[in-house]
Design a protein around this motif. Structure first.
Motif, mmCIF file in Angstrom:
data_model
loop_
_atom_site.group_PDB
_atom_site.id
_atom_site.type_symbol
_atom_site.label_atom_id
_atom_site.label_comp_id
_atom_site.label_asym_id
_atom_site.label_seq_id
_atom_site.Cartn_x
_atom_site.Cartn_y
_atom_site.Cartn_z
ATOM 1 N N PHE A 316 0.851 -1.198 -0.130
ATOM 2 C CA PHE A 316 -0.043 -0.157 -0.129
ATOM 3 C C PHE A 316 0.947 1.246 0.038
ATOM 4 N N TYR A 317 2.009 1.294 0.854
ATOM 5 C CA TYR A 317 2.892 2.516 0.892
ATOM 6 C C TYR A 317 3.560 2.618 -0.610
ATOM 7 N N THR A 318 3.853 1.503 -1.085
ATOM 8 C CA THR A 318 4.631 1.711 -2.535
ATOM 9 C C THR A 318 3.588 2.294 -3.551
ATOM 10 N N THR A 362 -10.183 3.701 7.321
ATOM 11 C CA THR A 362 -9.764 3.288 8.415
ATOM 12 C C THR A 362 -11.299 2.577 8.877
ATOM 13 N N GLU A 363 -12.198 3.063 8.614
ATOM 14 C CA GLU A 363 -13.705 2.698 8.809
ATOM 15 C C GLU A 363 -13.809 1.252 8.009
ATOM 16 N N LEU A 376 -5.402 -0.623 12.771
ATOM 17 C CA LEU A 376 -6.260 0.070 12.724
ATOM 18 C C LEU A 376 -5.934 1.541 13.352
ATOM 19 N N SER A 377 -5.397 1.638 14.307
ATOM 20 C CA SER A 377 -4.956 2.795 15.058
ATOM 21 C C SER A 377 -3.938 3.768 14.362
ATOM 22 N N ARG A 378 -3.037 2.854 13.821
ATOM 23 C CA ARG A 378 -2.029 3.701 13.056
ATOM 24 C C ARG A 378 -2.651 4.047 11.731
ATOM 25 N N PHE A 379 -3.540 3.308 11.239
ATOM 26 C CA PHE A 379 -4.167 3.882 9.922
ATOM 27 C C PHE A 379 -4.799 5.302 10.056
ATOM 28 N N ASN A 390 3.055 7.323 4.747
ATOM 29 C CA ASN A 390 4.471 6.990 5.744
ATOM 30 C C ASN A 390 4.008 6.105 6.853
ATOM 31 N N THR A 391 2.851 6.671 7.374
ATOM 32 C CA THR A 391 2.159 5.441 8.422
ATOM 33 C C THR A 391 2.329 4.038 7.920
ATOM 34 N N SER A 392 1.768 3.804 6.704
ATOM 35 C CA SER A 392 1.694 2.516 6.043
ATOM 36 C C SER A 392 3.493 2.033 6.420
ATOM 37 N N LEU A 393 4.223 2.695 5.840
ATOM 38 C CA LEU A 393 5.560 1.911 5.869
ATOM 39 C C LEU A 393 5.958 1.747 7.493
#
Length: 457
Positions: A316-318, A362-363, A376-379, A390-393
């Motif tokens: 997803f990050y890529t 997120t939902e 989920l919290s990070r997303f 960046n959060t995904s990485l």
């Protein structure tokens, strides 16, 4: 993958031709006839691209031997003649076997390509350089075909997806996409990282599961051999002379007799269920059920689950470039996990919620039911701050560190468990053997045995 060429005729008598790629000849033929049925075509001929061995000569030079893939012998001959060669012979290769390249060689190709791209080397030159260095013939020929197609102006994604059986579906998609992305180097680096992580995880999982399974299987065969062949020779000797057997010896002899008298039944119970299970897991439904079940297995399921989220987040990050274009990266990232249940939950639950009801990422991911609370919290945090890429990485790196550490612990735990089982089995066999060794005939039994000897004499 194989390539097929067909010649057809429409209802006006006009000739048409085209090419198809398929997993095998049967599937390709089915595709061609379905196309013919939809367009009222009459199929005249179907040819499969095969390897032809040729021998050619230029003027009075030494003859040259080589091979070329083509749909017919005539096609090879005409192409060589146009190049100014005298064709001495062209023959179809009788045994045209091709083995897919090992994943390590694909990783090598992708990583070297990324490094050369970083040095601003043109991609066509990179393919030309790497073609000669690849050890696997299939990969070498595939790169040659792709290079030729790209030079003819073919779409890069179509060219790579044509050879997804060689690279793998996700790798072929990413390499094809790279040429059109404007960020070719980054995608190649991310793809190499993705393949390396997959290889590392599979290797570690094999160490954790397959090696112990083989050890247990060999131990099982050893115990069976002892019970069926070695042990009865001694125990039946005591029975023959009417010597009463101790409990463990008697029980072991009873198991031995059962196995000996019901060899076919026991063999069927050992062999048939695994074969049925293996065949079922090859089906689409079986694979889906297995992928769903494996996530619920204690400890191992949790480990695999987090690895899937790591893969998803890394892909997803890529691919992610903005909220307006988030659907395609979500879909491709789900496919990259290789888990059909995980993929289905995202495609059938999360994506429809985003497209039809306009809910946030997120939902939608929460509704899919395949993401942990941490993920989920990070997303959610990334979505709110606009740093979801960046959060995904960060999430991928976090789960990579955790899964590597936990997998090492799992391997050590399983090794201890296997050692304990081997110890218990060896103690049990030792006890049975020791008990058998302590058997001594009573005076009555000895007298009867001597009487039988005198009678025989």
């Amino acid at each position: 993958m194989i390539e097929l060429k067909f010649l057809a005729e429409n209802k006006d008598g006009r000739s048409l031709n085209g090419t198809f790629t398929a997993v095998n000849f049967r599937e390709g033929k089915k595709k061609i006839y379905n196309l013919a049925e939809r367009n009222n075509l009459k199929i005249k001929k179907i040819e499969k691209k095969s390897t032809y061995l040729y021998k050619i000569q230029k003027d009075n030079d030494k003859p040259i031997k080589g091979d070329q893939k083509a749909f017919s012998k005539l096609e090879v001959k005409n192409a060589l003649t146009k190049l100014g060669f005298k064709v001495l012979s062209v023959n179809k290769k009788l045994f045209d076997f091709s083995f897919n390249p090992p994943p390590s060689e694909i990783v090598s190709f992708v990583k070297i390509s990324a490094e050369l791209l970083e040095q601003k080397l043109p991609y066509s030159e990179i393919l030309t350089l790497l073609m000669g260095d690849m050890q696997n013939k299939t990969l070498r020929e595939t790169l040659k075909e792709i290079n030729n197609e790209l030079k003819r102006g073919a779409d890069s994604q179509e060219a790579f997806m044509k050879y997804q059986s060689v690279f793998g579906k996700f790798t072929a998609y990413m390499l094809g996409l790279a040429s059109k992305s404007g960020n070719m180097t980054e995608i190649y680096k991310a793809t190499a990282k993705f393949i390396e992580r997959q290889l590392e995880f599979k290797k570690s999982l094999r160490s954790a599961l397959i090696t112990p399974a083989i050890t247990m299987f060999i131990l099982f065969l050893t115990v069976i051999f002892y019970i069926v062949y070695i042990f009865p020779e001694t125990a039946r000797l005591f029975v023959k002379f009417g010597i009463p057997l101790p409990p463990m010896t008697a029980f072991t002899l009873m198991i031995s007799d059962f196995l000996t008298n019901n060899t076919t039944l026991v063999a069927a119970l050992i062999i048939i269920p695994p074969i049925i299970l293996w065949r079922f897991l090859k089906t689409k439904k079986g694979k889906f059920m297995y992928d769903k079940f494996i996530l619920k297995v204690p400890y191992i399921g949790n480990l695999i689950h987090k690895t899937l989220i790591e893969i998803y987040s890394r892909v997803f990050y890529t691919l992610y470039s903005g909220s307006a274009e988030s659907i395609e990266p979500i879909k491709i990232a789900a496919e990259a996990t290789g888990n059909q249940y995980f993929e289905a939950q995202i495609k059938k639950v999360a994506i429809p919620l985003m497209v039809k009801k306009g809910v946030g990422l997120t939902e939608a991911l929460k509704a899919s039911g395949v993401f942990t609370e941490t993920a989920l919290s990070r997303f959610h945090s990334g979505e709110e701050t606009g740093t979801i890429k960046n959060t995904s990485l960060q999430l991928a790196n976090y789960y990579e560190t955790e899964t590597v550490y936990r997998l090492k612990n799992l391997i050590e735990l399983i090794q201890v468990f296997i050692a304990m089982i081997i110890m218990v089995v060896m103690i049990a066999l030792t006890l049975v053997s020791a008990e058998t060794a302590t058997i001594s005939p009573s005076s009555t039994t000895s007298y009867n045995a001597h009487s039988i000897e005198r009678t025989i004499t």
